[in-house]
Design an enzyme around this catalytic site. Structure first.
Site, PDB file in Angstrom:
ATOM      1  N   LYS A   1       0.845  -1.195   0.000  1.00  0.00           N
ATOM      2  CA  LYS A   1       0.000   0.000   0.000  1.00  0.00           C
ATOM      3  C   LYS A   1       0.878   1.241   0.000  1.00  0.00           C
ATOM      4  O   LYS A   1       1.753   1.406   0.838  1.00  0.00           O
ATOM      5  CB  LYS A   1      -0.924   0.047   1.219  1.00  0.00           C
ATOM      6  CG  LYS A   1      -2.014   1.116   1.066  1.00  0.00           C
ATOM      7  CD  LYS A   1      -2.739   1.416   2.366  1.00  0.00           C
ATOM      8  CE  LYS A   1      -2.079   2.503   3.161  1.00  0.00           C
ATOM      9  NZ  LYS A   1      -2.106   3.835   2.487  1.00  0.00           N
TER      10      LYS A   1
ATOM     11  N   GLY B   1       6.683   4.550   9.075  1.00  0.00           N
ATOM     12  CA  GLY B   1       5.839   5.707   9.351  1.00  0.00           C
ATOM     13  C   GLY B   1       6.071   6.204  10.760  1.00  0.00           C
ATOM     14  O   GLY B   1       7.125   5.982  11.363  1.00  0.00           O
ATOM     15  N   SER B   2       5.082   6.863  11.314  1.00  0.00           N
ATOM     16  CA  SER B   2       5.219   7.458  12.638  1.00  0.00           C
ATOM     17  C   SER B   2       5.133   6.386  13.731  1.00  0.00           C
ATOM     18  O   SER B   2       4.551   5.317  13.543  1.00  0.00           O
ATOM     19  CB  SER B   2       4.119   8.494  12.867  1.00  0.00           C
ATOM     20  OG  SER B   2       2.878   7.870  13.096  1.00  0.00           O
ATOM     21  N   THR B   3       5.698   6.723  14.889  1.00  0.00           N
ATOM     22  CA  THR B   3       5.658   5.800  16.022  1.00  0.00           C
ATOM     23  C   THR B   3       4.226   5.565  16.494  1.00  0.00           C
ATOM     24  O   THR B   3       3.837   4.426  16.799  1.00  0.00           O
ATOM     25  CB  THR B   3       6.525   6.336  17.160  1.00  0.00           C
ATOM     26  OG1 THR B   3       7.897   6.351  16.740  1.00  0.00           O
ATOM     27  CG2 THR B   3       6.405   5.471  18.405  1.00  0.00           C
ATOM     28  N   ASP B   4       3.423   6.601  16.564  1.00  0.00           N
ATOM     29  CA  ASP B   4       2.046   6.446  17.025  1.00  0.00           C
ATOM     30  C   ASP B   4       1.266   5.496  16.116  1.00  0.00           C
ATOM     31  O   ASP B   4       0.521   4.635  16.590  1.00  0.00           O
ATOM     32  CB  ASP B   4       1.348   7.801  17.086  1.00  0.00           C
ATOM     33  CG  ASP B   4       1.848   8.660  18.238  1.00  0.00           C
ATOM     34  OD1 ASP B   4       2.479   8.101  19.155  1.00  0.00           O
ATOM     35  OD2 ASP B   4       1.616   9.884  18.211  1.00  0.00           O
ATOM     36  N   THR B   5       1.430   5.650  14.823  1.00  0.00           N
ATOM     37  CA  THR B   5       0.726   4.762  13.900  1.00  0.00           C
ATOM     38  C   THR B   5       1.317   3.361  13.923  1.00  0.00           C
ATOM     39  O   THR B   5       0.603   2.374  13.788  1.00  0.00           O
ATOM     40  CB  THR B   5       0.751   5.339  12.480  1.00  0.00           C
ATOM     41  OG1 THR B   5       0.260   6.677  12.510  1.00  0.00           O
ATOM     42  CG2 THR B   5      -0.119   4.525  11.548  1.00  0.00           C
ATOM     43  N   GLY B   6       2.635   3.273  14.130  1.00  0.00           N
ATOM     44  CA  GLY B   6       3.265   1.969  14.242  1.00  0.00           C
ATOM     45  C   GLY B   6       2.689   1.134  15.367  1.00  0.00           C
ATOM     46  O   GLY B   6       2.529  -0.085  15.254  1.00  0.00           O
TER      47      GLY B   6
ATOM     48  N   GLU C   1       9.702   0.521  10.987  1.00  0.00           N
ATOM     49  CA  GLU C   1      10.734   1.562  10.902  1.00  0.00           C
ATOM     50  C   GLU C   1      10.020   2.874  11.162  1.00  0.00           C
ATOM     51  O   GLU C   1       9.238   3.335  10.342  1.00  0.00           O
ATOM     52  CB  GLU C   1      11.398   1.526   9.524  1.00  0.00           C
ATOM     53  CG  GLU C   1      12.793   2.130   9.535  1.00  0.00           C
ATOM     54  CD  GLU C   1      12.764   3.585   9.163  1.00  0.00           C
ATOM     55  OE1 GLU C   1      12.789   4.407  10.119  1.00  0.00           O
ATOM     56  OE2 GLU C   1      12.711   3.913   7.986  1.00  0.00           O
TER      57      GLU C   1
ATOM     58  N   CYS D   1      13.204  10.669   8.803  1.00  0.00           N
ATOM     59  CA  CYS D   1      13.053  10.114  10.149  1.00  0.00           C
ATOM     60  C   CYS D   1      14.359  10.163  10.920  1.00  0.00           C
ATOM     61  O   CYS D   1      14.365  10.264  12.139  1.00  0.00           O
ATOM     62  CB  CYS D   1      12.542   8.687  10.077  1.00  0.00           C
ATOM     63  SG  CYS D   1      13.638   7.613   9.163  1.00  0.00           S
TER      64      CYS D   1
ATOM     65  N   GLU E   1       9.260  14.892  16.950  1.00  0.00           N
ATOM     66  CA  GLU E   1       9.722  14.798  15.565  1.00  0.00           C
ATOM     67  C   GLU E   1       8.947  15.822  14.727  1.00  0.00           C
ATOM     68  O   GLU E   1       7.785  15.619  14.406  1.00  0.00           O
ATOM     69  CB  GLU E   1       9.504  13.387  15.028  1.00  0.00           C
ATOM     70  CG  GLU E   1      10.092  13.173  13.659  1.00  0.00           C
ATOM     71  CD  GLU E   1       9.850  11.761  13.139  1.00  0.00           C
ATOM     72  OE1 GLU E   1      10.724  11.237  12.437  1.00  0.00           O
ATOM     73  OE2 GLU E   1       8.778  11.194  13.429  1.00  0.00           O
TER      74      GLU E   1
END
Length: 534
Positions: free
Chosen positions: A225, A278-283, A301, A335, A432
């Site tokens: 995606k 992507g971002s840590t929150d979304t990870g 990552e 990042c 970030e």
């Protein structure tokens, strides 16, 4: 998709990551002026490429979304629509996963010899080289990065990455293991199956290569995606893969949004492996969706707040240029950006004066124009977010040395911004930002900077600038990060692993380490009757 986690997943599911030591030379040079307003006043260059592929690629064919819906993708130079792209949702993910599953279970790809698979990867690399300029133009148009950076550094790196993984395809093998007793023991390294991959918008094709290369080399099939902000180049690259002879269903590329397509892929019961950048929150949400479905393994990552440490013995002119590159490269949308610039108190004032002057000289404008170092931020959301952090820095009593405003009135251009007198508890030193905002902090000694550099939830990368090998060695081992660059920054190579400590991710990409993400290890034990030896 009715789970609480799926409902909570945000559009940030495609928020970025990550590059390139070569790019510094590719984009350095001519000045347009102090915070050039060229982007606002000059006529923009027409991108030298046609948009040919906007549908989802499923089972070897470009098809509309099952719902018939499309979404716009934009030119960040102008905020104008450049194309409408098929909007995948759960039904499209089901179709793509079904095609990938059939290709893995019944198709020729896993049953090809590794050498045959390597030849397809090599042919793809040749096609990338052939279409280098078109891919670079499409990347710049959809992303806003300088064309010189894309055409001279990033696209050539993609062909290099796929040649690297083509070389690994026929060198993946198990072991013969000695064991107590009369048994023959061997291990098999088997492809894991259907890999779901979600890539970010800041380096769309580089991230495509980091994920697709090792997965295909190991014999897997893929549903990838794209980020909704930058869907165009992955679709173009997937078409080239089929020209190279990749069988239908092996690589499926869909475009859509995190809460629909991303969540459906992350929680799909027939996906065997998930990789996300992507971002840590979304990870965290991606990891939860994977766990709540079929407990599929996940490679992440994620974000970073990397320290760049300038020691008292540094050559200040060189340190200023390298720190500038470490932060401002790719509009600050990296990042691993060196976004906390720690400078020893003895050289702080000199460094600050020269860092401010270098930021003022940075050329901002149409990324297709030769000599431009900085294009626009990716979209309105990121543009507004960066400006909010700049306001936060001012309100926290950091000193705004330069920048802090948008450039022009059109598109998403922001002045290169430098803050001094930054304290560790300020948001601009903790979060970030993902934009052209350099925070310069003062430190006293190595104990001080080690403690402060490690006092973060992130652990992706770090930079060290010193002439003293003992200082370099001490810092290298003390910093809790996945990559340390000594007297350099953003040096990437196909063989060098990349990934983070702490909340910067799980696992490594690139190099031999990335192959482990896409393999299962099976132990096979058989009895031996009257063996001549053990």
């Amino acid at each position: 998709m009715a789970t609480a986690a799926a409902r909570r997943i945000s559009a940030l599911l495609n928020r970025p990551s990550r590059l390139l030591s070569h790019a510094r030379n590719a984009i350095a040079g001519n000045e347009i002026g102090r915070y050039s307003t060229a982007a606002a006043v000059e006529e923009l260059i027409t991108p030298p490429v046609q948009i040919s592929y906007t549908q989802n690629l499923i089972d070897g064919k470009f098809v509309d979304a099952a719902s018939g819906r499309t979404f716009p993708t934009y030119d960040p130079r102008t905020a104008e629509v450049i194309a409408h792209v098929a909007e995948a949702d759960g039904e499209d993910i089901d179709r793509a996963v079904s095609a990938a599953r059939k290709a893995f279970d019944e198709g020729p790809w896993p049953k090809m010899t590794p050498y045959q698979r390597s030849l397809i990867l090599l042919r793809f690399a040749d096609l990338v080289e052939k279409h280098n300029d078109e891919l670079a133009a499409l990347e710049t148009w959809n992303n806003g990065k300088p064309y010189e950076q894309a055409v001279k550094a990033e696209i050539p790196m993609i062909s290099r990455l796929f040649r690297y993984y083509a070389g690994w395809a026929d060198k993946i093998h198990g072991l013969t293991v000695p064991a107590d007793g009369n048994h023959h023991v061997q291990t098999l390294h088997e492809p894991i199956g259907v890999a779901g991959q979600i890539i970010p918008w800041n380096f769309p094709l580089i991230m495509f290569a980091w994920k697709v290369g090792p997965a295909l080399a190991c014999g897997n099939t893929i549903v990838l995606k794209t980020a909704e902000q930058t869907p165009l180049t992955a679709l173009y690259a997937a078409k080239l893969f089929h020209e190279a002879g990749l069988p239908p269903g092996v690589l499926n590329v869909v475009s859509g949004f995190g809460p629909t397509a991303g969540a459906a892929l992350a929680s799909h019961m027939d996906v065997d492996k998930l990789a996300f950048t992507g971002s840590t929150d979304t990870g965290k949400i991606v990891l939860e969706l994977a766990a709540r479905s079929n407990l599929k393994p996940v490679t992440l990552e994620l974000g970073g707040k990397s320290p760049f440490i300038v020691c008292e013995d540094a050559d200040i002119d060189k340190a200023v240029e390298l720190a500038h590159f470490a932060l401002f490269f790719n509009q600050g949308q990296c990042c691993c950006a060196g976004s906390r610039t720690y400078v020893h108190e003895k050289v702080y004032d000199e460094f600050l004066e020269k860092a401010r002057a270098r930021a003022i000289r940075r050329t901002v404008g149409d990324p297709f124009k030769k000599g431009v170092e900085q294009g626009p931020q990716i979209d309105s959301e990121q543009f507004k977010k960066v400006l909010r952090y700049i306001r936060s820095g001012i309100e926290s009593n950091a000193t705004l040395e330069c920048g802090g405003e948008r450039v022009g009135s059109k598109g998403y251009f922001i002045q290169p911004t430098v803050f001094s007198n930054v304290q560790d508890d300020m948001l601009i030193a903790q979060d970030e930002i993902f934009g052209p905002v350099q925070s310069i902090l003062k430190f006293k000694d190595l104990d001080d900077v080690i403690r402060r550099a490690n006092n973060t939830r992130y652990g992706l990368a770090a930079g060290i600038f010193t002439k003293n090998i003992d200082v370099a060695n001490r810092l290298t081992r003390a910093l809790r990060v996945g990559s340390v660059w000594v007297n350099c920054f953003d040096v990437f190579d196909a063989a060098i692993p990349f990934g983070g400590y702490k909340m910067s991710g799980i696992g490594r990409e690139k190099g031999i380490y990335s192959l482990k993400n896409y393999l299962q290890v099976k132990a096979v034990i058989t009895p031996l009757q009257n063996p001549a030896w053990l």
